[in-house]
Scaffold this motif. Structure first.
Motif, PDB file in Angstrom:
ATOM      1  N   THR A 156       0.837  -1.199   0.000  1.00 54.55           N
ATOM      2  CA  THR A 156       0.000   0.000   0.000  1.00 54.55           C
ATOM      3  C   THR A 156       0.869   1.245   0.000  1.00 54.55           C
ATOM      4  OG1 THR A 156      -1.763  -1.171   1.176  1.00 54.55           O
ATOM      5  CG2 THR A 156      -1.812   1.231   1.247  1.00 54.55           C
ATOM      6  N   GLN A 157       1.881   1.279   0.853  1.00 53.09           N
ATOM      7  CA  GLN A 157       2.784   2.425   0.880  1.00 53.09           C
ATOM      8  C   GLN A 157       3.476   2.611  -0.471  1.00 53.09           C
ATOM      9  OE1 GLN A 157       4.821   4.083   3.911  1.00 53.09           O
ATOM     10  NE2 GLN A 157       4.326   2.615   5.512  1.00 53.09           N
ATOM     11  N   GLU A 158       3.935   1.500  -1.047  1.00 46.49           N
ATOM     12  CA  GLU A 158       4.659   1.621  -2.311  1.00 46.49           C
ATOM     13  C   GLU A 158       3.730   1.981  -3.467  1.00 46.49           C
ATOM     14  OE1 GLU A 158       8.137   1.593  -2.527  1.00 46.49           O
ATOM     15  OE2 GLU A 158       7.606   1.821  -0.413  1.00 46.49           O
ATOM     16  N   ALA A 159       2.466   1.572  -3.387  1.00 44.89           N
ATOM     17  CA  ALA A 159       1.499   2.015  -4.398  1.00 44.89           C
ATOM     18  C   ALA A 159       1.317   3.527  -4.330  1.00 44.89           C
ATOM     19  CB  ALA A 159       0.160   1.306  -4.194  1.00 44.89           C
ATOM     20  N   VAL A 160       1.252   4.066  -3.116  1.00 42.27           N
ATOM     21  CA  VAL A 160       1.149   5.516  -2.936  1.00 42.27           C
ATOM     22  C   VAL A 160       2.383   6.201  -3.517  1.00 42.27           C
ATOM     23  CG1 VAL A 160       1.087   7.366  -1.222  1.00 42.27           C
ATOM     24  CG2 VAL A 160      -0.367   5.353  -0.932  1.00 42.27           C
ATOM     25  N   LEU A 193       2.384   6.317  -7.451  1.00 40.71           N
ATOM     26  CA  LEU A 193       1.543   7.344  -8.062  1.00 40.71           C
ATOM     27  C   LEU A 193       2.295   8.653  -8.261  1.00 40.71           C
ATOM     28  CD1 LEU A 193      -1.772   6.786  -6.072  1.00 40.71           C
ATOM     29  CD2 LEU A 193      -1.416   6.325  -8.499  1.00 40.71           C
ATOM     30  N   ASN A 194       3.289   8.899  -7.412  1.00 43.49           N
ATOM     31  CA  ASN A 194       4.005  10.173  -7.422  1.00 43.49           C
ATOM     32  C   ASN A 194       5.404  10.069  -8.017  1.00 43.49           C
ATOM     33  OD1 ASN A 194       3.838  12.960  -6.733  1.00 43.49           O
ATOM     34  ND2 ASN A 194       5.155  12.620  -4.945  1.00 43.49           N
ATOM     35  N   ARG A 195       5.738   8.905  -8.623  1.00 41.65           N
ATOM     36  CA  ARG A 195       7.085   8.705  -9.151  1.00 41.65           C
ATOM     37  C   ARG A 195       7.014   8.165 -10.573  1.00 41.65           C
ATOM     38  NH1 ARG A 195      10.866   6.476  -4.160  1.00 41.65           N
ATOM     39  NH2 ARG A 195      10.293   8.112  -2.685  1.00 41.65           N
ATOM     40  N   PRO A 196       7.111   9.022 -11.575  1.00 37.60           N
ATOM     41  CA  PRO A 196       7.011   8.579 -12.967  1.00 37.60           C
ATOM     42  C   PRO A 196       8.016   7.496 -13.339  1.00 37.60           C
ATOM     43  CG  PRO A 196       6.814  10.963 -12.828  1.00 37.60           C
ATOM     44  CD  PRO A 196       7.188  10.490 -11.455  1.00 37.60           C
ATOM     45  N   ALA A 197       9.172   7.458 -12.698  1.00 44.72           N
ATOM     46  CA  ALA A 197      10.174   6.443 -13.031  1.00 44.72           C
ATOM     47  C   ALA A 197       9.680   5.030 -12.749  1.00 44.72           C
ATOM     48  CB  ALA A 197      11.465   6.704 -12.256  1.00 44.72           C
ATOM     49  N   ARG A 198       8.658   4.899 -11.918  1.00 42.62           N
ATOM     50  CA  ARG A 198       8.112   3.581 -11.601  1.00 42.62           C
ATOM     51  C   ARG A 198       6.923   3.178 -12.474  1.00 42.62           C
ATOM     52  NH1 ARG A 198       7.550   2.598  -5.105  1.00 42.62           N
ATOM     53  NH2 ARG A 198       9.752   2.749  -4.518  1.00 42.62           N
ATOM     54  N   HIS A 199       6.516   4.033 -13.363  1.00 35.78           N
ATOM     55  CA  HIS A 199       5.234   3.822 -14.035  1.00 35.78           C
ATOM     56  C   HIS A 199       5.261   2.748 -15.119  1.00 35.78           C
ATOM     57  CE1 HIS A 199       3.367   7.984 -12.831  1.00 35.78           C
ATOM     58  NE2 HIS A 199       3.685   7.224 -11.803  1.00 35.78           N
ATOM     59  N   GLY A 200       6.446   2.409 -15.621  1.00 40.22           N
ATOM     60  CA  GLY A 200       6.554   1.549 -16.797  1.00 40.22           C
ATOM     61  C   GLY A 200       5.660   0.325 -16.790  1.00 40.22           C
ATOM     62  N   TYR A 201       5.901  -0.601 -15.864  1.00 40.06           N
ATOM     63  CA  TYR A 201       5.136  -1.846 -15.830  1.00 40.06           C
ATOM     64  C   TYR A 201       3.722  -1.661 -15.302  1.00 40.06           C
ATOM     65  CZ  TYR A 201       9.307  -4.685 -16.766  1.00 40.06           C
ATOM     66  OH  TYR A 201      10.399  -5.260 -17.342  1.00 40.06           O
ATOM     67  N   HIS A 202       3.452  -0.535 -14.640  1.00 42.74           N
ATOM     68  CA  HIS A 202       2.180  -0.369 -13.949  1.00 42.74           C
ATOM     69  C   HIS A 202       1.190   0.522 -14.702  1.00 42.74           C
ATOM     70  CE1 HIS A 202       3.871  -2.487 -10.610  1.00 42.74           C
ATOM     71  NE2 HIS A 202       4.808  -1.595 -10.429  1.00 42.74           N
ATOM     72  N   ALA A 203       1.467   0.799 -15.974  1.00 42.83           N
ATOM     73  CA  ALA A 203       0.602   1.703 -16.741  1.00 42.83           C
ATOM     74  C   ALA A 203      -0.862   1.251 -16.754  1.00 42.83           C
ATOM     75  CB  ALA A 203       1.135   1.868 -18.166  1.00 42.83           C
ATOM     76  N   PRO A 204      -1.171  -0.042 -16.951  1.00 42.63           N
ATOM     77  CA  PRO A 204      -2.600  -0.434 -16.919  1.00 42.63           C
ATOM     78  C   PRO A 204      -3.248  -0.181 -15.565  1.00 42.63           C
ATOM     79  CG  PRO A 204      -1.274  -2.126 -17.994  1.00 42.63           C
ATOM     80  CD  PRO A 204      -0.309  -1.168 -17.360  1.00 42.63           C
ATOM     81  N   TRP A 205      -2.518  -0.462 -14.497  1.00 46.70           N
ATOM     82  CA  TRP A 205      -3.052  -0.199 -13.148  1.00 46.70           C
ATOM     83  C   TRP A 205      -3.252   1.289 -12.935  1.00 46.70           C
ATOM     84  CZ3 TRP A 205      -0.581   2.443  -9.064  1.00 46.70           C
ATOM     85  CH2 TRP A 205      -1.220   2.353  -7.818  1.00 46.70           C
ATOM     86  N   LEU A 206      -2.313   2.105 -13.370  1.00 45.91           N
ATOM     87  CA  LEU A 206      -2.424   3.556 -13.212  1.00 45.91           C
ATOM     88  C   LEU A 206      -3.638   4.103 -13.951  1.00 45.91           C
ATOM     89  CD1 LEU A 206       1.362   4.348 -13.607  1.00 45.91           C
ATOM     90  CD2 LEU A 206       0.004   4.941 -11.597  1.00 45.91           C
ATOM     91  N   ARG A 207      -3.901   3.588 -15.144  1.00 47.93           N
ATOM     92  CA  ARG A 207      -5.066   4.052 -15.897  1.00 47.93           C
ATOM     93  C   ARG A 207      -6.356   3.700 -15.155  1.00 47.93           C
ATOM     94  NH1 ARG A 207      -1.901   2.381 -20.412  1.00 47.93           N
ATOM     95  NH2 ARG A 207      -2.899   0.325 -20.425  1.00 47.93           N
ATOM     96  N   ARG A 208      -6.407   2.499 -14.616  1.00 46.48           N
ATOM     97  CA  ARG A 208      -7.608   2.091 -13.883  1.00 46.48           C
ATOM     98  C   ARG A 208      -7.803   2.882 -12.606  1.00 46.48           C
ATOM     99  NH1 ARG A 208      -7.748  -2.322 -11.439  1.00 46.48           N
ATOM    100  NH2 ARG A 208      -5.793  -3.351 -11.956  1.00 46.48           N
ATOM    101  N   MET A 209      -6.695   3.267 -11.968  1.00 48.96           N
ATOM    102  CA  MET A 209      -6.767   3.894 -10.656  1.00 48.96           C
ATOM    103  C   MET A 209      -6.835   5.423 -10.697  1.00 48.96           C
ATOM    104  SD  MET A 209      -6.980   1.775  -8.267  1.00 48.96           S
ATOM    105  CE  MET A 209      -7.327   0.054  -8.592  1.00 48.96           C
ATOM    106  N   SER A 215       8.480  -7.213  -3.579  1.00 49.62           N
ATOM    107  CA  SER A 215       7.477  -6.161  -3.687  1.00 49.62           C
ATOM    108  C   SER A 215       7.115  -5.956  -5.147  1.00 49.62           C
ATOM    109  CB  SER A 215       8.004  -4.853  -3.082  1.00 49.62           C
ATOM    110  OG  SER A 215       7.096  -3.789  -3.310  1.00 49.62           O
ATOM    111  N   VAL A 216       5.862  -5.673  -5.387  1.00 51.51           N
ATOM    112  CA  VAL A 216       5.382  -5.360  -6.729  1.00 51.51           C
ATOM    113  C   VAL A 216       5.622  -3.892  -7.049  1.00 51.51           C
ATOM    114  CG1 VAL A 216       3.309  -5.130  -8.151  1.00 51.51           C
ATOM    115  CG2 VAL A 216       3.669  -7.204  -6.798  1.00 51.51           C
TER     116      VAL A 216
END
Length: 328
Positions: A25-29, A32-48, A213-214
């Protein structure tokens, strides 16, 4: 400069793996605020995107410096291998306000402007309220950002632990650590971690927690100062395919050979997983997934292994060849 963790004989016996819904949960937060982490999580980011917009995460972000110290009271090491989010958040809610204030002040100082900001000053002026409000906010973030996908996330994390536990039995801790991540080095009972600033610690018999961690991808995090047990957080195996729907990756030739359901199950097992997680991922009834898994195992395409309270399935070499060949 690297961090150094020195192991004694007792430390080698007290190393353990852990999974933490609070940490995710902390790392998900953070993600959201770190573009360098967005690569693999783009589908999740769009949904969220819409759901996250309804949360004011600024107070948490103030305590999550890009480089520097994050307060241990807000994310202590996991209580055990199977602790629930409710158990973990209760420990955060019970934090000592004086300790929380001291650690939060140190963290705010590592984020430019945070210590002197109105919100930063307000948090330190009333640490009892700070603990209550930040704990409430973390709980909201869990329910909004992570809990809906937790079966899928937990399956990936459990599969990572199962894999690395087997490797630990095969090659020992000194052989395993450099396999987990290239930024880990092992020599003469000393672990070198090529991240962050210089830090040196003798583990003094307490050993080490290894935690996949994911959402921390691509970072490796060396955390927790005494009296906490030292913890290393590393990116879990298989993150790259986490948000890809198995149905989108099932080759037509494999569907013709096995049928759509069994082909989807075989394709989804890039990493070991259990029946419940596969059913959630594939949007199929658990009874259907169980039947497909049994058929694939009986055909020699899967093997099953018990891990804790669940059974994980993974492809055999024949299953790997078939799944890979079907996509050729």
């Amino acid at each position: 400069m690297p961090s150094l963790l020195h192991f004694g004989e007792d430390d080698l016996l007290n190393c353990r793996f852990a999974v933490s819904s609070l940490w995710e949960t902390q790392e998900a937060v953070r993600t959201l605020n770190r573009p360098a982490r967005h690569g693999y999580h783009a589908p999740w980011l769009r949904r969220m995107r819409a759901a996250a917009a309804g949360l004011d995460l600024t107070p948490l972000w103030l305590l999550m410096p890009l480089r520097g110290y994050s307060p241990d009271w807000l994310g202590p090491p996991p209580l055990g291998p199977a602790a629930s989010f409710e158990e973990e958040i209760a420990a955060v809610r019970a934090a000592d306000p004086d300790v929380a204030r001291r650690e939060s002040a140190r963290s705010l100082a590592d984020t430019p402007g945070a210590l002197a900001s109105p919100r930063g000053r307000a948090m330190l002026a009333d640490p009892v309220r700070m603990v209550r409000e930040l704990t409430d906010l973390l709980e909201q973030a869990w329910h909004t950002l992570v809990e809906p996908d937790w079966p899928r996330l937990r399956a990936l994390l459990d599969a990572d632990v199962a894999f690395h536990s087997r490797r630990l039995a095969e090659v020992g801790l000194g052989g395993l650590l450099p396999e987990i991540d290239r930024r880990f080095g092992w020599r003469s009972h000393t672990l070198t971690v090529e991240v962050g600033g210089r830090h040196e610690r003798h583990l003094a018999g307490r050993g080490l927690v290894l935690m996949p961690s994911v959402f921390s991808w691509p970072d490796v995090i060396s955390g927790f100062e005494p009296p906490w047990q030292a913890t290393l957080v590393y990116p879990a195996r298989g993150v790259g395919g986490l948000w890809t729907e198995a149905a989108d990756r099932t080759p037509d030739a494999l569907v013709q050979l096995l049928g759509r359901g069994r082909a989807a199950v075989l394709t989804a097992l890039d990493e070991p997983a259990g029946t419940t997680a596969l059913a959630h991922r594939l949007r199929l009834a658990p009874s259907s997934v169980s039947a497909h898994l049994t058929a694939l195992r009986d055909a020699g395409l899967l093997v099953s292994r018990r891990y804790g309270h669940q059974v994980l399935y993974e492809r055999t070499p024949l299953g790997i060849a078939l799944a890979s060949g079907g996509g050729g």
